[in-house]
Write an enzyme that holds these catalytic residues in place. Structure first.
Site, mmCIF file in Angstrom:
data_model
loop_
_atom_site.group_PDB
_atom_site.id
_atom_site.type_symbol
_atom_site.label_atom_id
_atom_site.label_comp_id
_atom_site.label_asym_id
_atom_site.label_seq_id
_atom_site.Cartn_x
_atom_site.Cartn_y
_atom_site.Cartn_z
ATOM 1 N N HIS A 150 0.849 -1.196 0.000
ATOM 2 C CA HIS A 150 0.000 0.000 0.000
ATOM 3 C C HIS A 150 0.881 1.241 0.000
ATOM 4 C CE1 HIS A 150 -2.849 3.067 1.370
ATOM 5 N NE2 HIS A 150 -3.789 2.260 0.891
ATOM 6 N N GLU A 216 -3.461 1.899 -7.475
ATOM 7 C CA GLU A 216 -3.936 3.033 -6.689
ATOM 8 C C GLU A 216 -3.008 4.229 -6.926
ATOM 9 O OE1 GLU A 216 -6.361 2.170 -3.000
ATOM 10 O OE2 GLU A 216 -4.349 1.553 -2.479
HETATM 11 O O1 13P Z 1 -6.383 2.898 -0.665
HETATM 12 C C1 13P Z 1 -7.334 3.367 -0.152
HETATM 13 C C2 13P Z 1 -7.498 3.232 1.266
HETATM 14 O O2 13P Z 1 -6.293 2.784 1.796
HETATM 15 C C3 13P Z 1 -8.386 4.108 -0.882
HETATM 16 O O3 13P Z 1 -8.960 5.031 -0.029
HETATM 17 P P1 13P Z 1 -10.114 6.001 -0.588
HETATM 18 O O4 13P Z 1 -11.119 5.140 -1.260
HETATM 19 O O5 13P Z 1 -10.631 6.673 0.648
HETATM 20 O O6 13P Z 1 -9.446 6.956 -1.545
#
Ligand code: 13P
Length: 306
Positions: A150, A216
Site C-alpha cells: 500500500h 492506486e
Molecule cells: O487505498 C485506499 C485506502 O487505503 C483508498 O482510499 P479512498 O477510497 O478513501 O481513496
C-alpha cells in the site's frame, strides 16, 4: 480488497477481473444471443475461454474496512452490519481488510460470504516477530488475504514489496498495490513506476494464481480526486500488457486488476465499465453502508455488460 491501516479494510475484490471484465461482458452478449457478426462471435468465444480459464470467475472488490486508517469498534460494527444486510451481487468477490486489532471482531460478526484481509503482515518466515503480525497469525484468525505494498507503507514507512512470496507460500492471497505519486505522473513516469513495482512482485513470486493487483494512484487515495475512467483504464491495460510480456499471456488474462483511489457511489459505474478494471479497492466510501453496496454491485458482470 482494499487494505487500510486503522479501520476495517473493507475490500471488495474482483478476482481476475481482466479476464473477468471480458468475461462478464461476453456473458451478456452470449446471453442476449443477438449478435450475428463473425467478429462479435469470436469476441464472445474469446471471452468465455478467458473466463473458463480464470482463477476465479468473477470480479472483486476489496475494502479497507471503514476506511482502514480511521476505523473504530463502532464504525467497524456499522460496516459489518451494513454489509450483512446488503444485497450483494453473487458474481462479485468481496473482501474486508480491517486493522489488525479488529480482525477478530469482523471475523466473528461478518457473513461468511465476505472474506477477510489484513492490511499488512510481517515478512519473515517462521512465525511472529516482536511487535509484528505474522502470516501464520493471520491464517490463525481466518484471513484469506493480505494487502501488501500500500502506498502509505511504501511512501511513509519506506517498505518494499518483498513480503508477497512468503504470504503466498502460506496460502494467503495477496492484494498487491502499485501506483504513482502525483509528481511521478506529472513527469510522465506513471508506467515506469507501475512496471517497476510489478517487476518487484514478479521477481518475488512463482505463481500469480492468488494475487489481485490493485492500481492506486497515490494522488487519488483519500483525496476526492478520482482518476478518470480513461486514466485508470490506460494504466490497467498497460499493466495487463506488462504481465503478458513479462509473465505470460495466461496470467495477464486471469489476473484481476482493481482500481483504488476516491471510488464512491457516484463514480464507480463509469469506472467499472472499462474493460480492464476488474473491481475496486475502497477506503472512505466503505463507511457509507448503502454506498459501499452500490460500489460492490457496480462491478457485477450484469451491470458492466448492460
Ligand atoms: O487505498 C485506499 C485506502 O487505503 C483508498 O482510499 P479512498 O477510497 O478513501 O481513496
Amino acid at each position: 480488497m482494499a487494505v487500510v491501516s486503522t479501520s476495517l479494510a473493507g475490500a471488495a475484490v474482483s478476482s481476475h477481473l481482466t479476464q473477468f471484465s471480458g468475461l462478464r461482458k461476453s456473458f451478456l452478449k452470449l446471453d442476449n444471443a443477438t449478435s450475428n457478426s463473425t467478429h462479435s462471435f469470436f469476441q464472445n468465444v474469446d471471452s468465455h475461454l478467458r473466463l473458463a480459464s480464470s482463477n476465479k470467475g468473477c470480479r472483486g472488490v476489496v475494502t479497507m474496512a471503514g476506511s482502514g486508517k480511521n476505523g473504530t469498534k463502532d464504525s467497524i460494527s456499522k460496516l459489518v452490519s451494513d454489509l450483512n444486510s446488503a444485497t450483494l451481487e453473487s458474481d462479485v468477490d468481496v473482501v474486508v481488510a480491517p486493522p489488525f486489532v479488529y480482525i477478530d471482531q469482523v471475523k466473528n460478526s461478518l457473513t461468511d460470504r465476505i472474506e477477510i484481509a489484513a492490511q499488512n503482515c510481517w515478512t519473515g518466515k517462521g512465525g511472529a516477530f516482536t511487535g509484528e503480525i505474522s502470516v501464520e497469525q493471520l491464517k490463525d484468525l481466518g484471513c484469506k488475504w493480505v494487502v501488501l505494498g500500500h502506498s502509505e507503507r511504501r511512501h511513509v514507512i519506506g517498505e518494499d514489496d518483498q513480503k508477497a512470496a512468503y504470504a503466498l507460500s502460506e496460502g494467503v492471497g495477496v492484494i498487491a498495490c502499485i501506483g504513482e505519486l502525483l509528481e511521478e505522473r506529472e513527469a510522465g513516469k506513471t508506467f515506469d513506476v507501475c512496471f517497476q513495482q510489478m517487476k518487484a512482485y514478479a521477481d518475488a513470486v512463482s505463481s500469480w494464481d492468488n494475487i489481485v493487483v490493485a492500481y492506486e494512484p497515490v494522488w487519488a487515495i483519500g483525496t476526492g480526486k478520482v482518476a478518470s475512467p480513461e486514466q485508470a483504464q490506460e494504466v490497467h491495460i498497460a499493466v495487463r500488457d506488462w504481465l503478458s510480456k513479462n509473465v505470460s499471456a495466461e496470467v495477464a488474462s486471469k489476473t484481476r486488476i482493481i482500481y483504488g483511489g476516491s471510488v464512491n457511489g457516484g463514480n464507480c459505474a463509469e469506472l467499472a465499465k472499462k474493460e480492464d478494471i476488474d473491481g475496486f479497492l475502497v477506503g472512505g466510501a466503505s463507511l457509507k453502508g448503502p454506498e459501499f453496496a452500490t460500489i460492490i454491485n457496480s462491478v457485477t458482470s450484469k451491470k458492466v455488460a448492460a
